[in-house]
Design a protein around this motif. Sequence first.
Motif, PDB file in Angstrom:
ATOM      1  N   GLU A 258       1.946  -0.961  17.105  1.00 19.56           N
ATOM      2  CA  GLU A 258       2.381  -1.978  16.162  1.00 19.56           C
ATOM      3  C   GLU A 258       1.492  -3.194  16.335  1.00 19.56           C
ATOM      4  OE1 GLU A 258       6.508  -4.059  14.726  1.00 19.56           O
ATOM      5  OE2 GLU A 258       6.246  -3.721  16.871  1.00 19.56           O
TER       6      GLU A 258
ATOM      7  N   LYS B  83       9.168  -8.915  10.909  1.00 20.40           N
ATOM      8  CA  LYS B  83       8.354  -8.992  12.120  1.00 20.40           C
ATOM      9  C   LYS B  83       7.741 -10.376  12.256  1.00 20.40           C
ATOM     10  CE  LYS B  83       9.080  -4.850  13.524  1.00 20.40           C
ATOM     11  NZ  LYS B  83       9.781  -4.593  14.794  1.00 20.40           N
TER      12      LYS B  83
ATOM     13  N   ASN C 260       3.345   1.422   9.170  1.00 21.18           N
ATOM     14  CA  ASN C 260       4.208   1.864  10.265  1.00 21.18           C
ATOM     15  C   ASN C 260       3.985   3.344  10.531  1.00 21.18           C
ATOM     16  OD1 ASN C 260       6.373   2.512  11.960  1.00 21.18           O
ATOM     17  ND2 ASN C 260       7.742   1.062  10.963  1.00 21.18           N
TER      18      ASN C 260
ATOM     19  N   PHE D 122       1.440  -5.921   8.485  1.00 16.86           N
ATOM     20  CA  PHE D 122       2.180  -5.289   9.570  1.00 16.86           C
ATOM     21  C   PHE D 122       1.758  -3.839   9.650  1.00 16.86           C
ATOM     22  CE2 PHE D 122       5.508  -4.510  12.411  1.00 16.86           C
ATOM     23  CZ  PHE D 122       5.955  -3.251  12.119  1.00 16.86           C
TER      24      PHE D 122
ATOM     25  N   LYS E 258       1.022  -6.229  11.772  1.00 18.72           N
ATOM     26  CA  LYS E 258       1.011  -7.200  10.698  1.00 18.72           C
ATOM     27  C   LYS E 258      -0.231  -8.040  10.769  1.00 18.72           C
ATOM     28  CE  LYS E 258       5.760  -8.154  10.925  1.00 18.72           C
ATOM     29  NZ  LYS E 258       5.977  -8.095  12.273  1.00 18.72           N
TER      30      LYS E 258
END
Length: 433
Positions: free
Chosen positions: A377, A197, A220, A30, A2
């Motif tokens: 991530e 998130k 993602n 994100f 993010k």
Amino acid sequence: MKIMFFLYLKESVIKHFAMKTSLITVLITFFVFVSCAKADHGGLEEIPNLPEKSAQLINADNAFGLDLFSRMTSQAKENTNTTVSPLSVSLALAMTYNGANGETKTEMEKAMKLSGFTAEQINNSHKALVEALHSGEPEVVFEIANAIYSRSGMTIEPSFIKTNQDYYNAKVDALPASSSEALKAINNWVAQKTQNKILSILDQVDPHTAMILLNAVYFNGIWKSKFDDSETEKLPFFFSDGTSKNVPTMKLETSLEYASNDLFSAVNLPYGNGKFQMTVLLPNEGKTTKNVISDLNADNWRKWMKTFKIENPVVVHMPRFKFSWDAELSKVLGEMGIKQAFIPGTANFTGINKDGDLYIDKIIHKTYIDVNENGTEVVAATIVASIATSAWGTGPDLTKYFIVNRPFLFAITEKTTGAILFIGEITNPEYPL
């Protein structure tokens, strides 16, 4: 992964209370990156389906981001990890740029490496870039959202709203009059667009805040070749002062793009079907990340990216790492040439409100990254806020070893455009559970 960019402009002079204005820009992104690598991806001259100026603008955005990253790492404390998102900051500043005029606009163009571009070229190219970044891969989710919230009674130039709607697809909505309700609306939008998130970006909304502009990016994905959990073991990581500690270190053996020169060796770790990748740069023995960073500019970056070749196999040992980082960017952006935008009574954001009483109060960039056996991530938040005021050898011949056991750099990029989405320095890998 993010990213958040929060722009806060402050009104320098209060004339009519109903007209008091302030601008908050929040960019939230994100990303969990997924992709695979080709041998030559450094050239930006021929990018399909992008307008003529897009390659030049991507190179400009990369140049701006590398400059910003270099300056931020030079100010970082020893053994401090850093992650910056050039894409986040560039897009957020570009949206703000649409409201700048005069010398304020000129300074932003120079600092952002955009001199010679027209506003229409900048906006067209950013729109095309965002469209090109959408993966089209079933394993990858990529979303970008923008919104503008404004209080009733604030006069906003229609061209500012229209430009951000047309090129950045910004949703325009009313900001609740109650500060608590405004805070709830903003944080709820952020939480929704970042898949929860980031649950909150603000602790409070100043009652004089008249406008809040938000951008959210969600990405993602997973590694193309995952690291095997059973191969992860604690191995020593050596700090710049010669000391070391044992850290969870992942292992991967596969065909990868590999490059080396007299400064560093590097690998490209692709995600998904190959559209996105992480480039890991490991300084050679006797060199440091600072040596690499000192040569880090857009021209060198493009040259380096063209030297990667497929090697089979490459054995990679790399630490898992997860950390958060934040910094206030006003000073460094000032050093890069954005000066007037921060000066009350001098900043010119009349493209937002004709009264000319807006100026940037502060810019905060926050990031979070988690790199593990499955993928990546990253979360980054940049806040520019405004209130209304009055005043890690070489092995057998056929095997390349890439042992990341000392400070290193990484960058996450999109292959076809060459755009640098995130770049970071890891001097102290940790993975808190």
